[in-house]
Scaffold this active site. Structure first.
Site, PDB file in Angstrom:
ATOM      1  N   LYS A   1     -11.636  -4.605  -3.242  1.00 42.92           N
ATOM      2  CA  LYS A   1     -12.994  -3.648  -3.280  1.00 42.92           C
ATOM      3  C   LYS A   1     -12.138  -2.172  -3.352  1.00 42.92           C
ATOM      4  O   LYS A   1     -13.078  -1.413  -3.865  1.00 42.92           O
ATOM      5  CB  LYS A   1     -13.613  -3.689  -2.078  1.00 42.92           C
ATOM      6  CG  LYS A   1     -12.909  -3.486  -0.799  1.00 42.92           C
ATOM      7  CD  LYS A   1     -13.904  -3.061   0.400  1.00 42.92           C
ATOM      8  CE  LYS A   1     -13.575  -4.317   1.447  1.00 42.92           C
ATOM      9  NZ  LYS A   1     -12.361  -3.787   2.315  1.00 42.92           N
TER      10      LYS A   1
ATOM     11  N   LYS B   1       0.775  -1.282  -0.068  1.00 39.73           N
ATOM     12  CA  LYS B   1       0.080  -0.040   0.095  1.00 39.73           C
ATOM     13  C   LYS B   1       0.792   1.258   0.196  1.00 39.73           C
ATOM     14  O   LYS B   1       0.456   2.470  -0.474  1.00 39.73           O
ATOM     15  CB  LYS B   1      -0.999  -0.096   1.286  1.00 39.73           C
ATOM     16  CG  LYS B   1      -2.002  -1.192   0.985  1.00 39.73           C
ATOM     17  CD  LYS B   1      -3.215  -0.651   2.060  1.00 39.73           C
ATOM     18  CE  LYS B   1      -4.421  -1.724   1.782  1.00 39.73           C
ATOM     19  NZ  LYS B   1      -5.542  -1.359   2.775  1.00 39.73           N
TER      20      LYS B   1
ATOM     21  N   LYS C   1      -4.629  -9.538  -6.407  1.00 42.20           N
ATOM     22  CA  LYS C   1      -5.658 -10.095  -5.392  1.00 42.20           C
ATOM     23  C   LYS C   1      -6.947  -9.181  -5.872  1.00 42.20           C
ATOM     24  O   LYS C   1      -6.682  -7.885  -6.334  1.00 42.20           O
ATOM     25  CB  LYS C   1      -5.448  -9.651  -4.177  1.00 42.20           C
ATOM     26  CG  LYS C   1      -6.224 -10.115  -3.020  1.00 42.20           C
ATOM     27  CD  LYS C   1      -5.840  -9.783  -1.773  1.00 42.20           C
ATOM     28  CE  LYS C   1      -6.038  -7.945  -1.574  1.00 42.20           C
ATOM     29  NZ  LYS C   1      -6.004  -7.611  -0.172  1.00 42.20           N
TER      30      LYS C   1
HETATM   31  P1  TYM Z   1     -10.414  -6.307   4.297  1.00 43.50           P
HETATM   32  O1  TYM Z   1     -11.535  -5.415   4.596  1.00 43.50           O
HETATM   33  O2  TYM Z   1      -9.323  -5.912   3.314  1.00 43.50           O
HETATM   34  O3  TYM Z   1     -10.930  -7.591   3.881  1.00 43.50           O
HETATM   35  C1  TYM Z   1     -12.066  -8.058   4.390  1.00 43.50           C
HETATM   36  C2  TYM Z   1     -11.923  -9.633   4.326  1.00 43.50           C
HETATM   37  O4  TYM Z   1     -12.092 -10.263   3.249  1.00 43.50           O
HETATM   38  C3  TYM Z   1     -10.869 -10.933   2.977  1.00 43.50           C
HETATM   39  N1  TYM Z   1     -10.446 -10.782   1.665  1.00 43.50           N
HETATM   40  C4  TYM Z   1     -10.481 -11.663   0.572  1.00 43.50           C
HETATM   41  N2  TYM Z   1     -10.266 -12.979   0.805  1.00 43.50           N
HETATM   42  C5  TYM Z   1     -10.217 -13.724  -0.396  1.00 43.50           C
HETATM   43  N3  TYM Z   1      -9.840 -13.059  -1.605  1.00 43.50           N
HETATM   44  C6  TYM Z   1      -9.499 -11.848  -1.682  1.00 43.50           C
HETATM   45  N4  TYM Z   1      -9.484 -11.467  -2.762  1.00 43.50           N
HETATM   46  C7  TYM Z   1      -9.910 -11.093  -0.634  1.00 43.50           C
HETATM   47  N5  TYM Z   1     -10.032  -9.682  -0.571  1.00 43.50           N
HETATM   48  C8  TYM Z   1     -10.362  -9.694   0.800  1.00 43.50           C
HETATM   49  C9  TYM Z   1      -9.888 -10.338   3.878  1.00 43.50           C
HETATM   50  O5  TYM Z   1      -8.777 -11.314   3.882  1.00 43.50           O
HETATM   51  C10 TYM Z   1     -10.383 -10.134   5.007  1.00 43.50           C
HETATM   52  O6  TYM Z   1     -10.868 -11.309   5.846  1.00 43.50           O
HETATM   53  N6  TYM Z   1      -7.277  -5.776   8.177  1.00 43.50           N
HETATM   54  C11 TYM Z   1      -8.550  -6.456   7.522  1.00 43.50           C
HETATM   55  C12 TYM Z   1      -9.906  -5.860   8.414  1.00 43.50           C
HETATM   56  C13 TYM Z   1      -9.628  -6.145  10.013  1.00 43.50           C
HETATM   57  C14 TYM Z   1      -9.601  -7.007  10.645  1.00 43.50           C
HETATM   58  C15 TYM Z   1      -9.641  -7.216  11.929  1.00 43.50           C
HETATM   59  C16 TYM Z   1     -10.023  -8.714  10.184  1.00 43.50           C
HETATM   60  C17 TYM Z   1      -9.357  -5.135  10.818  1.00 43.50           C
HETATM   61  N7  TYM Z   1      -9.531  -5.691  12.164  1.00 43.50           N
HETATM   62  C18 TYM Z   1      -9.718  -7.861  13.072  1.00 43.50           C
HETATM   63  C19 TYM Z   1      -9.833  -9.574  11.268  1.00 43.50           C
HETATM   64  C20 TYM Z   1      -9.589  -9.199  12.338  1.00 43.50           C
HETATM   65  C21 TYM Z   1      -8.758  -5.916   6.246  1.00 43.50           C
HETATM   66  O7  TYM Z   1      -8.350  -4.985   5.576  1.00 43.50           O
HETATM   67  O8  TYM Z   1      -9.591  -6.641   5.525  1.00 43.50           O
END
Ligand code: TYM
Length: 328
Positions: free
Chosen positions: A195, A111, A192
């Site tokens: 969103k 990022k 990947k």
């Molecule tokens: P985020 O918002 O990027 O994504 C949310 C969840 O979706 C999963 N994910 C994917 N899984 C499979 N293929 C993909 N292309 C894909 N894109 C996203 C992510 O692995 C995630 O599980 N840091 C985290 C948010 C967060 C969090 C937490 C998660 C904040 N605090 C505490 C778990 C526990 C994040 O940026 O996810």
């Protein structure tokens, strides 16, 4: 019963990657465990967000949680910013985190790569994520593959706290799907699905209309071959489409290979689009019902109240152990 926590950033409209990598498991785990699912709005502001957009996406994403099958009678759904203990424990854990640990985070490297101005929040983000998890002493964290390294750091911070201040935190385990842990972008099988991507054709949003889904799948990149076969190294795009197919149907990767043996990509893609549409249509109908009912605010208020009970207890205990003088 185990404790489960996970979160999704309201940094864009949720995608099929979020659904397959994380939300499907949220729904599965809620029948067995005590679950906390949050809209990670404090995380979203580590990159600039328009206030109106952030507000809208926060509510939309919470409604999508419910539409995807999270039952507010079983799970606690809340906004991270509504439980101030997240930010406070985040700071406490930041002081236990080293620069070296944060510099090694691949998500930070991705990022910040090429940016001339990098927000400090983006750098300390993993300490806040550790706080999200440890605040509830979660045993399980359902996430996609890209969050594994953050989970590793969380486990290290739990261990570090425990050895300095006495055993208190549980080391959480990631809960990652076997198929679909990393859904790839539709226009590039090595990136990947994201969103926050600026290229709409690269992802399927959960709210994409059926015809948009059909168009995106028919345009998705494939290799020049014709074989529907799972081979991530040589056929990353087709393998990705097979993972999506498998996760949106009850077919295994092998079932899919057999079904399309000797056939071309065209029919496979056509069927895939219908399988996705069939998965997302009921979700979309529920979503629009929830949005028009206005019930999401009540669900979030109740979720935050339940979450606060545990969060307050944890933070009090942590502060006491770290040596903060109590003013109560
Ligand atoms: P985020 O918002 O990027 O994504 C949310 C969840 O979706 C999963 N994910 C994917 N899984 C499979 N293929 C993909 N292309 C894909 N894109 C996203 C992510 O692995 C995630 O599980 N840091 C985290 C948010 C967060 C969090 C937490 C998660 C904040 N605090 C505490 C778990 C526990 C994040 O940026 O996810």
């Amino acid at each position: 019963k185990k404790r489960v926590l996970s979160g999704i950033q309201p940094s864009g409209r949720l995608t099929l990657g979020n659904y397959i990598g994380a939300m499907k498991n949220f729904v599965k785990l809620q029948d067995l465990h005590q679950c906390y699912f949050m809209v990670a709005d404090l995380h979203a502001i580590t990159v600039p967000q328009e206030p109106e957009t952030l507000r809208d996406l926060s509510e939309a994403n919470a409604a999508l949680f419910i539409a995807a099958g999270i039952d507010p009678a079983k799970s606690n759904v809340f906004l991270q910013s509504a439980v101030p203990q997240h930010a406070e424990l985040g700071w406490l854990l930041t002081t236990l985190t080293t620069m070296g640990e944060l510099e090694r985070m691949t998500q930070f490297k991705d990022k910040s790569n090429g940016k001339e101005s990098i927000g400090a929040g983006l750098f300390v983000y993993p300490s806040l994520m550790a706080a999200d998890i440890l605040l509830y002493n979660a045993d399980l964290v359902p996430v996609g593959d890209d969050q594994k390294q953050h989970l590793e750091l969380t486990r290290d911070l739990a261990g570090r706290f425990n050895s300095r201040f006495g055993k208190y935190f549980t080391a959480p385990e990631p809960y990652i799907p076997e198929v679909g842990a990393r859904i790839m972008s539709l226009d590039d099988g090595t990136k990947k699905m994201s969103k926050s991507s600026a290229v709409p054709g690269s992802f399927i949003a959960l709210l994409d209309e059926p015809d948009v889904i059909r168009k995106k799948i028919s345009r998705a990149t494939t290799d020049s071959g014709a074989e529907v076969r799972y081979d991530v190294v040589n056929k990353p795009e087709v393998s990705n489409l097979m993972s999506i197919y498998s996760q949106c149907s009850d077919m295994s990767l092998e079932d899919i290979r057999v079904k399309y043996e000797g056939k071309m990509y065209g029919g496979f893609k056509k069927d895939l689009a219908e399988v996705i549409v069939a998965t997302l249509e009921p979700l979309q109908n529920r979503y629009y019902d929830i949005r028009s009912s206005g019930e999401i605010r009540d669900i979030l208020a109740q979720g935050a109240q339940n979450a606060s009970e545990i969060a307050t207890q944890t933070l009090d205990e942590v502060k006491q152990r770290m040596g903060f003088l109590s003013s109560k």
